[in-house]
Design an enzyme around this catalytic site. Structure first.
Site, PDB file in Angstrom:
ATOM      1  N   LYS A 150      20.596 -82.538  11.906  1.00 53.64           N
ATOM      2  CA  LYS A 150      21.751 -82.751  11.439  1.00 53.64           C
ATOM      3  C   LYS A 150      22.837 -82.292  12.582  1.00 53.64           C
ATOM      4  O   LYS A 150      22.484 -81.813  13.625  1.00 53.64           O
ATOM      5  CB  LYS A 150      22.067 -81.799  10.133  1.00 53.64           C
ATOM      6  CG  LYS A 150      21.791 -80.184  10.351  1.00 53.64           C
ATOM      7  CD  LYS A 150      21.685 -79.425   9.335  1.00 53.64           C
ATOM      8  CE  LYS A 150      21.648 -78.002   9.679  1.00 53.64           C
ATOM      9  NZ  LYS A 150      21.178 -77.284   8.557  1.00 53.64           N
ATOM     10  N   ARG A 248      24.081 -71.428  -2.557  1.00 47.39           N
ATOM     11  CA  ARG A 248      24.991 -72.647  -2.002  1.00 47.39           C
ATOM     12  C   ARG A 248      24.763 -73.910  -2.802  1.00 47.39           C
ATOM     13  O   ARG A 248      25.899 -74.150  -3.384  1.00 47.39           O
ATOM     14  CB  ARG A 248      24.461 -73.020  -0.471  1.00 47.39           C
ATOM     15  CG  ARG A 248      25.167 -74.081   0.268  1.00 47.39           C
ATOM     16  CD  ARG A 248      24.850 -73.837   1.758  1.00 47.39           C
ATOM     17  NE  ARG A 248      23.667 -74.233   1.912  1.00 47.39           N
ATOM     18  CZ  ARG A 248      23.123 -74.419   3.296  1.00 47.39           C
ATOM     19  NH1 ARG A 248      23.992 -74.078   4.205  1.00 47.39           N
ATOM     20  NH2 ARG A 248      21.731 -74.778   3.688  1.00 47.39           N
ATOM     21  N   HIS A 277      15.869 -72.799   0.081  1.00 49.55           N
ATOM     22  CA  HIS A 277      16.328 -72.205   1.425  1.00 49.55           C
ATOM     23  C   HIS A 277      16.565 -70.818   1.351  1.00 49.55           C
ATOM     24  O   HIS A 277      17.182 -70.528   0.394  1.00 49.55           O
ATOM     25  CB  HIS A 277      17.716 -73.217   1.855  1.00 49.55           C
ATOM     26  CG  HIS A 277      17.994 -72.923   3.302  1.00 49.55           C
ATOM     27  ND1 HIS A 277      17.530 -72.965   4.491  1.00 49.55           N
ATOM     28  CD2 HIS A 277      19.202 -72.608   3.674  1.00 49.55           C
ATOM     29  CE1 HIS A 277      17.748 -73.112   5.521  1.00 49.55           C
ATOM     30  NE2 HIS A 277      19.111 -72.608   5.355  1.00 49.55           N
ATOM     31  N   ARG A 333      10.875 -76.978   7.630  1.00 47.89           N
ATOM     32  CA  ARG A 333      12.087 -77.758   8.047  1.00 47.89           C
ATOM     33  C   ARG A 333      12.608 -76.943   9.468  1.00 47.89           C
ATOM     34  O   ARG A 333      13.326 -75.786   9.014  1.00 47.89           O
ATOM     35  CB  ARG A 333      13.248 -77.664   7.173  1.00 47.89           C
ATOM     36  CG  ARG A 333      12.864 -78.314   5.690  1.00 47.89           C
ATOM     37  CD  ARG A 333      14.016 -78.433   4.964  1.00 47.89           C
ATOM     38  NE  ARG A 333      14.689 -77.019   4.375  1.00 47.89           N
ATOM     39  CZ  ARG A 333      14.272 -76.105   3.809  1.00 47.89           C
ATOM     40  NH1 ARG A 333      13.213 -76.430   2.945  1.00 47.89           N
ATOM     41  NH2 ARG A 333      14.762 -75.223   3.496  1.00 47.89           N
ATOM     42  N   TYR A 377      46.722 -68.932  32.465  1.00 49.80           N
ATOM     43  CA  TYR A 377      47.610 -68.495  31.648  1.00 49.80           C
ATOM     44  C   TYR A 377      47.762 -66.934  31.373  1.00 49.80           C
ATOM     45  O   TYR A 377      46.790 -66.283  30.959  1.00 49.80           O
ATOM     46  CB  TYR A 377      47.594 -69.066  30.111  1.00 49.80           C
ATOM     47  CG  TYR A 377      47.733 -70.620  30.255  1.00 49.80           C
ATOM     48  CD1 TYR A 377      48.867 -71.073  30.668  1.00 49.80           C
ATOM     49  CD2 TYR A 377      46.797 -71.484  29.906  1.00 49.80           C
ATOM     50  CE1 TYR A 377      49.258 -72.251  30.518  1.00 49.80           C
ATOM     51  CE2 TYR A 377      46.969 -72.829  29.585  1.00 49.80           C
ATOM     52  CZ  TYR A 377      48.296 -73.314  30.122  1.00 49.80           C
ATOM     53  OH  TYR A 377      48.477 -74.858  30.070  1.00 49.80           O
ATOM     54  N   CYS A 424      41.445 -72.500  29.683  1.00 50.15           N
ATOM     55  CA  CYS A 424      42.339 -73.490  29.272  1.00 50.15           C
ATOM     56  C   CYS A 424      41.661 -74.519  28.391  1.00 50.15           C
ATOM     57  O   CYS A 424      40.511 -74.558  28.203  1.00 50.15           O
ATOM     58  CB  CYS A 424      43.049 -74.053  30.474  1.00 50.15           C
ATOM     59  SG  CYS A 424      43.699 -73.055  31.768  1.00 50.15           S
ATOM     60  N   ASP A 426      41.485 -77.567  28.879  1.00 49.63           N
ATOM     61  CA  ASP A 426      40.398 -78.719  29.667  1.00 49.63           C
ATOM     62  C   ASP A 426      39.963 -78.012  30.987  1.00 49.63           C
ATOM     63  O   ASP A 426      39.105 -78.736  31.815  1.00 49.63           O
ATOM     64  CB  ASP A 426      41.260 -79.844  30.140  1.00 49.63           C
ATOM     65  CG  ASP A 426      42.232 -80.205  29.060  1.00 49.63           C
ATOM     66  OD1 ASP A 426      41.812 -80.763  27.896  1.00 49.63           O
ATOM     67  OD2 ASP A 426      43.452 -80.050  29.102  1.00 49.63           O
TER      68      ASP A 426
HETATM   69  C1  LIG Z   1      20.030 -76.426   9.039  1.00 47.42           C
HETATM   70  C2  LIG Z   1      18.788 -76.248   7.719  1.00 47.42           C
HETATM   71  C3  LIG Z   1      17.574 -75.946   8.388  1.00 47.42           C
HETATM   72  C4  LIG Z   1      17.215 -75.693   9.632  1.00 47.42           C
HETATM   73  O1  LIG Z   1      17.494 -74.414  10.038  1.00 47.42           O
HETATM   74  P1  LIG Z   1      16.968 -73.770  11.477  1.00 47.42           P
HETATM   75  O2  LIG Z   1      17.417 -72.395  11.372  1.00 47.42           O
HETATM   76  O3  LIG Z   1      18.008 -74.604  12.515  1.00 47.42           O
HETATM   77  O4  LIG Z   1      15.509 -74.061  11.757  1.00 47.42           O
HETATM   78  C5  LIG Z   1      16.568 -76.012   7.227  1.00 47.42           C
HETATM   79  N1  LIG Z   1      16.957 -76.383   6.003  1.00 47.42           N
HETATM   80  C6  LIG Z   1      18.237 -76.224   5.647  1.00 47.42           C
HETATM   81  C7  LIG Z   1      18.436 -76.462   4.086  1.00 47.42           C
HETATM   82  C8  LIG Z   1      19.230 -76.506   6.377  1.00 47.42           C
HETATM   83  O5  LIG Z   1      20.293 -76.575   5.986  1.00 47.42           O
END
Ligand SMILES: *Cc1c(COP(=O)(O)O)cnc(C)c1O
Length: 492
Positions: A150, A248, A277, A333, A377, A424, A426
């Site tokens: 992602k 969430r 999660h 994941r 700056y 800055c 850039d």
């Molecule tokens: C982003 C995400 C992950 C991966 O998390 P990491 O800490 O980068 O491994 C796994 N599951 C869900 C639902 C996420 O949003």
């Protein structure tokens, strides 16, 4: 007329210029320079002169760049003889009314991105490969690896990273949005793609067209998705998200049986997976992960008791995958680990990861700044003299966050040099001391010299983790900043 610096008011703390000004120029030296300048003329006439010489030698630029003040500036003008402009033109189409010089778009496009602005991000695909293989090898046979790509693979480039990960042991991909999934499909990637959230129902046709599996947690979405698929004779695969306490998204762990009852009459729906999660997998304390795990197992039990096959069961992100092998279930994941960053110090020594991202720049300006003068700056830094102040074209718009000002080092020639003055939008500055240290001669920085904003060279390093620590944020956020594509991304 000589400029009398002594007339200037000095900032507090600087009691005077007792030391010899490092930029000191004797009268004789000044006269010699002035004469040389009139002879050579300004930059434009100097370029013309070098161009005339180049013409005599068949439009060749000496390999290694233009000579400047008797010293070679390593990469300046590598790709361009300033007088070789004709190669950027094409013949005007007089019949179409074109007159004057007409630029050739293709020739212009050949000017490398890294020589349009002297800053770029490098992504090491061998590092991504190493990390993916390492994570995959740590899993028991049969446990699948879903690579989380992602947010453009955490700023590392979704398509390139996804391909490398799939070639190194990952079986599935995860994205955050429909469009992130479509990008992968359009690049020809065929692996299963799970979208980690539920999109608006209006996006359902896109999911079906591109075979992107949604996460589902509302009855409304489940039914509309099933009906849409059924209308055109397709199946509607999805993963069910269980809320085990992060609050969430997801169906609450003790409301799963009711949820499934309400959607169960839809024949097109395929429950391909069930997941949760953890909110605290990166924390030292493991109590809350244990609680979430119990809730997840409870939800799975109710599903099985109702005769529902939960499909692939998964729960662990990077931290949980490495720290809690018992929570790997059918699939993990993993995002951050694959890019080479440790989610938590607990993971040091548990897994060998190589950071894939480095940030590079070339010096665009070098100067000696007299003792006491400010840099950038608001003059949050004042020169201590005896140092060269170098400028690089990297700023907070490129992901080098403003609050890192005066708090980080850059790396050049295997040594670390402090970034000085406010960063800055850039550009920013760093300092190269001009005193020799022990037996080490000091470095004489030149315009065009390469600097690491993030990276390692010998014992010297500048890391994304350091930046995250200084800012009280995570490496995720720093990577994503540098990966915002304002700087070109180069794969190595
Ligand atoms: C982003 C995400 C992950 C991966 O998390 P990491 O800490 O980068 O491994 C796994 N599951 C869900 C639902 C996420 O949003």
């Amino acid at each position: 007329m000589a400029y009398n610096r002594a007339m200037e008011e000095l900032p507090n703390g600087f009691t005077g210029f007792t030391k010899r000004d490092p930029g000191f120029t004797s009268a004789g030296e000044a006269m010699r320079r002035a004469r040389a300048a009139t002879e050579l003329g300004n930059d434009e006439t100097r370029y013309k002169e070098s161009g005339r010489k180049a013409a005599q030698h068949g439009w060749q630029v000496p390999h290694g760049g233009i000579m400047f003040d008797g010293q070679r500036r390593p990469d300046v003008g590598r790709h361009l003889d300033p007088n070789d402009m004709k190669r950027y033109l094409r013949v005007p189409d007089v019949l179409a009314g074109e007159t004057g010089p007409i630029f050739n778009e293709e020739a212009l496009a050949e000017i490398p991105l890294t020589d349009r602005r002297w800053s770029w991000v490098e992504i090491s695909l061998p590092a991504i490969r190493h990390n993916t293989l390492t994570v995959k090898r740590s899993l028991a046979p049969g446990v699948r690896l879903m690579a989380v790509v992602k947010a453009d693979a955490y700023g590392h480039g979704a398509v390139q990273c996804a391909r490398t990960m799939l070639n190194s042991g990952a079986e599935q991909l995860a994205v955050a949005s429909v469009d992130e999934g479509i990008e992968l499909r359009q690049a020809g990637i065929g692996a299963p793609i799970l979208m980690l959230s539920e999109p608006p129902v209006s996006a359902i046709p896109l999911l079906l067209a591109h075979k992107i599996m949604p996460t589902v947690f509302t009855i409304e979405f489940a039914i509309r998705y099933a009906e849409a698929a059924d209308q055109i004779g397709l199946r509607a695969p999805f993963h069910l998200k269980i809320n085990t306490g992060m609050n969430r998204i997801g169906v609450r762990f003790d409301e799963v049986d009711e949820f499934l009852r309400q959607i169960s009459f839809h024949r097109a729906l395929d429950l391909a997976g069930t997941f949760t999660h953890f909110a605290t997998a990166d924390e030292t304390d493991t109590l809350e992960v244990g609680r979430a795990k119990d809730r997840f197992l409870y939800a799975l039990d109710t599903m099985r008791a109702a005769g529902v096959d939960p499909g692939l069961i998964h729960a662990s992100n990077s931290a949980a995958t490495t720290r809690f092998p018992e929570l790997r279930y059918d699939m993990v994941r993993v995002g951050l680990s694959l890019y080479g960053y440790y989610s938590t110090p607990e993971m040091f020594g548990m897994i060998d990861l190589h950071p894939a991202m480095s940030v590079h720049a070339r010096i665009t300006d070098v100067k000696t700044v007299p003792l006491g003068e400010g840099v950038s700056y608001f003059f949050t830094y004042r020169s201590g003299g005896y140092a060269k102040i170098c400028t690089v074209p990297v700023g907070y718009a490129d992901g080098l966050r403003f609050n890192l000002s005066n708090r980080i080092n850059f790396v050049m020639g295997g040594r670390q040099y402090p970034q000085v003055g406010n960063i800055c939008m850039d550009q920013c500055m760093f300092e190269v001391p001009q005193r020799s240290r022990g037996t080490q001669a000091h470095l004489e920085p030149q315009i065009g010299d390469e600097v690491l904003i993030v990276g390692e060279q010998g014992d010297a390093f500048a890391t994304i983790d350091q930046m995250a620590d200084i800012l009280g944020t995570s490496s995720y956020e720093i990577c994503i900043g540098f990966g915002n594509l304002r700087m070109p991304r180069i794969y190595t």
